[in-house]
Every structure is written in C-alpha cells, then in structure tokens.
Design a protein around this motif. Structure first.
Motif, short mmCIF file in Angstrom:
data_model
loop_
_atom_site.label_atom_id
_atom_site.label_comp_id
_atom_site.label_asym_id
_atom_site.label_seq_id
_atom_site.Cartn_x
_atom_site.Cartn_y
_atom_site.Cartn_z
N PHE A 1 0.82 -1.22 0.00
CA PHE A 1 0.00 0.00 0.00
C PHE A 1 0.85 1.27 0.00
N ILE A 2 1.62 1.49 1.05
CA ILE A 2 2.35 2.76 1.15
C ILE A 2 3.52 2.77 0.15
N GLY A 3 4.18 1.62 0.01
CA GLY A 3 5.34 1.54 -0.89
C GLY A 3 4.97 1.90 -2.32
N ILE B 1 11.99 -4.00 -4.58
CA ILE B 1 12.02 -5.43 -4.28
C ILE B 1 10.86 -5.77 -3.33
N ASP B 2 10.23 -6.90 -3.61
CA ASP B 2 9.05 -7.28 -2.82
C ASP B 2 8.88 -8.79 -2.96
N LYS B 3 8.51 -9.42 -1.86
CA LYS B 3 8.27 -10.87 -1.86
C LYS B 3 6.93 -11.22 -2.50
N HIS C 1 12.88 1.49 3.49
CA HIS C 1 12.48 0.14 3.90
C HIS C 1 11.03 0.09 4.40
N PHE C 2 10.15 -0.31 3.48
CA PHE C 2 8.73 -0.47 3.82
C PHE C 2 8.36 -1.92 4.11
N ALA C 3 9.08 -2.87 3.50
CA ALA C 3 8.62 -4.27 3.53
C ALA C 3 8.38 -4.74 4.95
N GLU D 1 5.41 -7.41 7.45
CA GLU D 1 4.07 -7.92 7.75
C GLU D 1 3.44 -6.80 8.54
N SER D 2 2.26 -6.34 8.12
CA SER D 2 1.79 -5.05 8.63
C SER D 2 0.46 -5.08 9.38
N HIS D 3 -0.16 -6.25 9.52
CA HIS D 3 -1.51 -6.22 10.10
C HIS D 3 -1.58 -6.81 11.51
N PRO E 1 2.12 -8.32 18.89
CA PRO E 1 3.30 -8.91 18.23
C PRO E 1 3.77 -8.05 17.04
N TYR E 2 2.83 -7.45 16.31
CA TYR E 2 3.23 -6.57 15.20
C TYR E 2 4.08 -5.41 15.71
N SER E 3 3.54 -4.67 16.71
CA SER E 3 4.28 -3.48 17.14
C SER E 3 5.57 -3.86 17.86
N SER F 1 7.46 -6.38 16.98
CA SER F 1 8.45 -6.68 15.93
C SER F 1 8.96 -5.39 15.29
N LYS F 2 8.09 -4.40 15.14
CA LYS F 2 8.53 -3.11 14.56
C LYS F 2 9.46 -2.39 15.54
N ALA F 3 9.14 -2.46 16.84
CA ALA F 3 10.01 -1.81 17.84
C ALA F 3 11.37 -2.50 17.86
N ASN G 1 -1.84 6.02 11.40
CA ASN G 1 -2.58 5.16 10.46
C ASN G 1 -2.75 5.84 9.10
N ASN G 2 -2.29 5.19 8.06
CA ASN G 2 -2.44 5.73 6.71
C ASN G 2 -3.75 5.25 6.09
N TYR G 3 -4.27 6.08 5.16
CA TYR G 3 -5.40 5.64 4.34
C TYR G 3 -5.23 6.23 2.96
P1 NAD Z 1 1.44 -3.62 3.24
O1 NAD Z 1 1.14 -4.84 4.04
O2 NAD Z 1 0.39 -3.05 2.37
O3 NAD Z 1 2.71 -3.91 2.31
C1 NAD Z 1 3.82 -4.62 2.74
C2 NAD Z 1 4.61 -5.06 1.52
O4 NAD Z 1 5.78 -5.77 1.98
C3 NAD Z 1 3.84 -6.02 0.62
O5 NAD Z 1 3.99 -5.63 -0.73
C4 NAD Z 1 4.50 -7.37 0.86
O6 NAD Z 1 4.47 -8.24 -0.27
C5 NAD Z 1 5.93 -6.94 1.21
N1 NAD Z 1 6.64 -7.95 2.02
C6 NAD Z 1 6.16 -8.61 3.12
N2 NAD Z 1 7.11 -9.47 3.56
C7 NAD Z 1 8.18 -9.32 2.75
C8 NAD Z 1 9.46 -9.92 2.71
N3 NAD Z 1 9.83 -10.86 3.60
N4 NAD Z 1 10.33 -9.53 1.74
C9 NAD Z 1 9.98 -8.59 0.82
N5 NAD Z 1 8.78 -8.01 0.80
C10 NAD Z 1 7.88 -8.37 1.75
O7 NAD Z 1 1.97 -2.56 4.29
P2 NAD Z 1 1.87 -0.97 4.26
O8 NAD Z 1 0.61 -0.57 4.91
O9 NAD Z 1 2.20 -0.48 2.90
O10 NAD Z 1 3.05 -0.59 5.27
C11 NAD Z 1 4.36 -0.30 4.79
C12 NAD Z 1 5.26 -0.01 5.97
O11 NAD Z 1 4.73 1.08 6.72
C13 NAD Z 1 5.36 -1.18 6.96
O12 NAD Z 1 6.70 -1.26 7.40
C14 NAD Z 1 4.43 -0.80 8.09
O13 NAD Z 1 4.87 -1.34 9.32
C15 NAD Z 1 4.56 0.72 8.08
N6 NAD Z 1 3.38 1.44 8.59
C16 NAD Z 1 2.15 1.28 8.00
C17 NAD Z 1 1.07 2.00 8.49
C18 NAD Z 1 -0.29 1.89 7.85
O14 NAD Z 1 -1.22 2.58 8.32
N7 NAD Z 1 -0.48 1.14 6.79
C19 NAD Z 1 1.21 2.84 9.59
C20 NAD Z 1 2.47 2.95 10.19
C21 NAD Z 1 3.55 2.26 9.66
#
Ligand code: NAD
Ligand code: TYD
Length: 358
Positions: A12-14, A34-36, A82-84, A86-88, A160-162, A164-166, A190-192
C-alpha cells in the motif's frame, strides 16, 4: 543519477511512494523495487510506472541474504527506503512468527547488506541514507484522550506486530550508535488512501458496505486512531530522506484523530453521497450494517502524534484534510472495483471467514 532501493514497494504505502517519487523526480532517479509479493503485495498497483526504463522490479524476500547482497553488489544504491513488513495487527495476534522473520530478521539482513556495501564503496559518504519506515504503535497506547506520542516517548509495544517493529527500530538505532550507520527512523500514524488492502479498517468497511455485508466494529468502536493521507506520508518520507538529520527519529502524523465508529459512519455517509441514484449498490449501503463484534485482544485505546519536530526541522505538515482525503479514497475504490475483486479472491476469503464469524 541517484538510485533508490525500495523494499515492499508492491504494498500500500510503498506503491504510493514509488508513484510519487517517479512523478516528482522523473528521470533524475532510478528506482529498484524489491518485494516478496505476499498476500499484501500487488504489482497491479504499479501499472502506471512499470514500463519506465528507470524503474525495475525484483521478486525478492528481504530475508534472503544472498539475493540482497547481490543486489547491493550489482547496484550503487544511494537511498534505502524500507517499507517491507508484515503489517496487520490482527494477523500478528494469530501468527506472530512470520512478523519476527520479516520485520526483525529481514531488517537486520538489509542493514548488514547496506552497511557492508556502503563501507566498501567509499565509507559512509554523506549522501547515503537508509530510512526505516516504522509506526507510532511502537509507543504503545495512550490510555486517555489527552497527550501525544513524541519522539522521546519510551517504546512500549503491545501487539506482536508493534513489538516486531520496535525490535527493528532498536536494531536500526544500534547500527546508528555502533557503526554510525546513516539511518533515520520515521514513525507514522494510520495511513489511508488508494491501494490499501481490505484487511485494514477503511478499505474493509468500504468493500463490505458496497456488498451489503455487515460492518464489524471491534468492541464499542470507541478506540481512536490518528489518520494520515498516504500521499502526505509519501511527501514526508521524501523530505526526511532529503533534509532529515541522520540518526534522528521523526514522528509523522497530525491532529486528525477519530474514533473508529466515526470513521465507519463517515464512510457510509460518503458512499451514499457519491453513489449515483441508479447504482444498485446504493440500496445496500446502510448504517444498519454496523455490527459490534468481539474486541481485538490487547486492543490499544488511542494513538496520537503531535508532529512538532518534523514541522520545525523539515517544515512538513499534513496537507490533506480528512473530509477531502476520505472522499478521494472512496472515489478511488468506486472507480477501481476490479482491483478490489482481484485482491479479495482466494486467500482473502479464507482469512475473512476465519477472522470474522459474522
Ligand atoms: P502492506 O502490508 O500493504 O505492504 C507490505 C509489503 O511488503 C507487501 O507488498 C509485501 O508483499 C511486502 N513484504 C512482506 N514481507 C516481505 C518480505 N519478507 N520480503 C519482501 N517483501 C515483503 O503494508 P503498508 O501498509 O504499505 O506498510 C508499509 C510499511 O509502513 C510497513 O513497514 C508498516 O509497518 C509501516 N506502517 C504502516 C502504516 C499503515 O497505516 N499502513 C502505519 C504505520 C507504519
Ligand atoms: P487497523 O486498520 O487494523 O489498523 P491498526 O490496528 O494498525 O490501528 O485498525 C484500525 C482500528 O479499527 C483499530 O482500532 C481496530 C479497528 N477495526 C475494527 O473495529 N474492525 C475491523 O474489522 C478492523 C480491521 C479494524
């Protein structure tokens, strides 16, 4: 020509960031994405840039040491964004392990590869920058309606999400402190906006409402989040990469707090306003769809950022008022029904049925 390595650029954000970056800098930069391509990664998001010859995509897991080292060896990378991840949060409550793998081990793999390549190239020349895209959730939860998270607020993650991010943030900090690694951490609210996967509150509610499905609100819907339009976030990251001070943390967000139930009501009202009278989906959208369900385990009450530091140091502040951003977002989902159809096929149905027993 400056080269950017964007991880998780199909999410999403990337993807919003890549589109913004290529629009802003045009042919002055090169972007390697790069993305998995997990369930959350979708190359459809990047259709508008995929043919540009200064953009390339590689399907790579950030935990893959060999692939990441090769990438740094073969390209002179100037910026890592670095966006990649697990985000939920809900998924992390059900299956925490993959969050540690990707968010913690993936981050250290990236840090090691960048450090090695950048030391080998010229030492830490001024122009190298690594941005760790983090979240306000690392600060934990504000337990009442007063006060804000600041960059100095102690880390106190709950899910667990937060956590791992911390952990990843602390590793980045340790590389800054130990090796003078040229990194900056951003923590946003929170982004939208367009291209958000419908596991998150706003796109999930839009998608369900349009299908006349129940709208599952956790607990009593009183939890508060600070909502940031994704394009404003993209602008903040670009500005931080250009003007931010190495080694610093910047909180990105800003005084747009809403209770979850308010968000759901605004979505319903906006759908009713935007859908033409002869659209059959109009009859399905209704406040009666709101359904209070069991609360999320350990549900953080409130997140809120006062973006004073980023305003003062970099002159960034959010530009998009919520009433405009949400209208634009809902219009985007109405015009991109096919995108939603594609991402809700297969795994999504399984996830939804397991997660929501309504
Ligand atoms: P998202 O889940 O939409 O996208 C995550 C991307 O990472 C996906 O394209 C996925 O395929 C890729 N990915 C996952 N595991 C991977 C791996 N092992 N190797 C390579 N690519 C991998 O997430 P998002 O909402 O776009 O969030 C992006 C970043 O921003 C994240 O780090 C998240 O923690 C952070 N963030 C998001 C929000 C939000 O509101 N969405 C808020 C604060 C921070
Ligand atoms: P979410 O979009 O998952 O983001 P985060 O948990 O990272 O803040 O959730 C936003 C808020 O909406 C959160 O308080 C949980 C709530 N929520 C619901 O009430 N129902 C839902 O179906 C979802 C996905 C979230």
């Amino acid at each position: 020509m400056r080269t950017y390595l964007i991880t998780g650029g199909a999410g999403f954000i990337g993807s919003n960031f890549i589109i913004y970056l290529l629009e802003k800098y045009k042919r002055d930069i090169r972007v390697i994405n790069i993305d998995k391509l997990t369930y959350a990664g979708n190359l459809e998001n990047l259709k508008s840039v995929e043919k540009l010859d200064n953009y390339e995509f590689h399907k790579i897991d950030i935990c893959d040491k060999e692939a990441i080292s090769k990438l740094f060896a073969e390209n002179q990378i100037d910026r890592v964004i670095h966006f990649a991840a697990e985000s939920h949060v809900d998924r992390s409550i059900r299956d925490p392990e993959v969050f540690v793998k990707t968010n913690v081990l993936g981050t250290i793999n990236l840090l090691n590869a960048a450090k090695l390549a950048w030391e080998r190239e010229k030492g830490y020349i001024e122009d190298k920058v690594y941005i760790q895209v983090s979240t306000d959730e690392v600060y934990g939860s504000l337990e009442d309606d007063e006060g804000y998270f600041y960059e100095t607020t102690p880390l106190d993650p709950h899910s667990p999400y937060s956590a791992s991010k911390a952990s990843a943030d602390l590793l980045v900090k340790s590389y800054i402190d130990t090796y003078k690694f040229p990194a900056i951490i951003t923590r946003c609210s929170n982004n939208y906006g367009p291209y958000q996967f419908p596991e998150k509150l706003i796109p999930l509610m839009i998608n369900n409402a349009l299908a006349g499905k129940k709208l599952p609100v956790y607990g009593r819907g009183q939890n508060i989040r600070d909502w940031l339009y994704v394009l404003d976030h993209a602008k903040a990251i670009d500005l931080v990469a250009e003007k931010g001070k190495l080694g610093e943390v910047y909180n990105v967000g800003g005084h747009n707090e809403k209770r979850n139930i308010e968000i759901v009501s605004i979505i319903i009202d906006t759908l009713l306003e935007l859908l033409p009278a002869d659209d059959p989906r109009r009859d399905l959208v209704s406040h009666d769809l709101i359904t209070y369900v069991e609360d999320r385990k350990g549900h953080d009450y409130r997140y809120a950022i006062a973006p004073d530091k980023i305003k003062k140091d970099i002159n960034w502040e959010p530009e998009t008022p919520f009433h405009e951003g949400i209208k634009y977002t809902i219009k985007w989902y109405l015009e991109n029904g096919q995108w939603m159809e594609h991402v809700t096929k297969g795994e999504y149905q399984h996830y939804y049925n397991q997660m929501y027993k309504i």
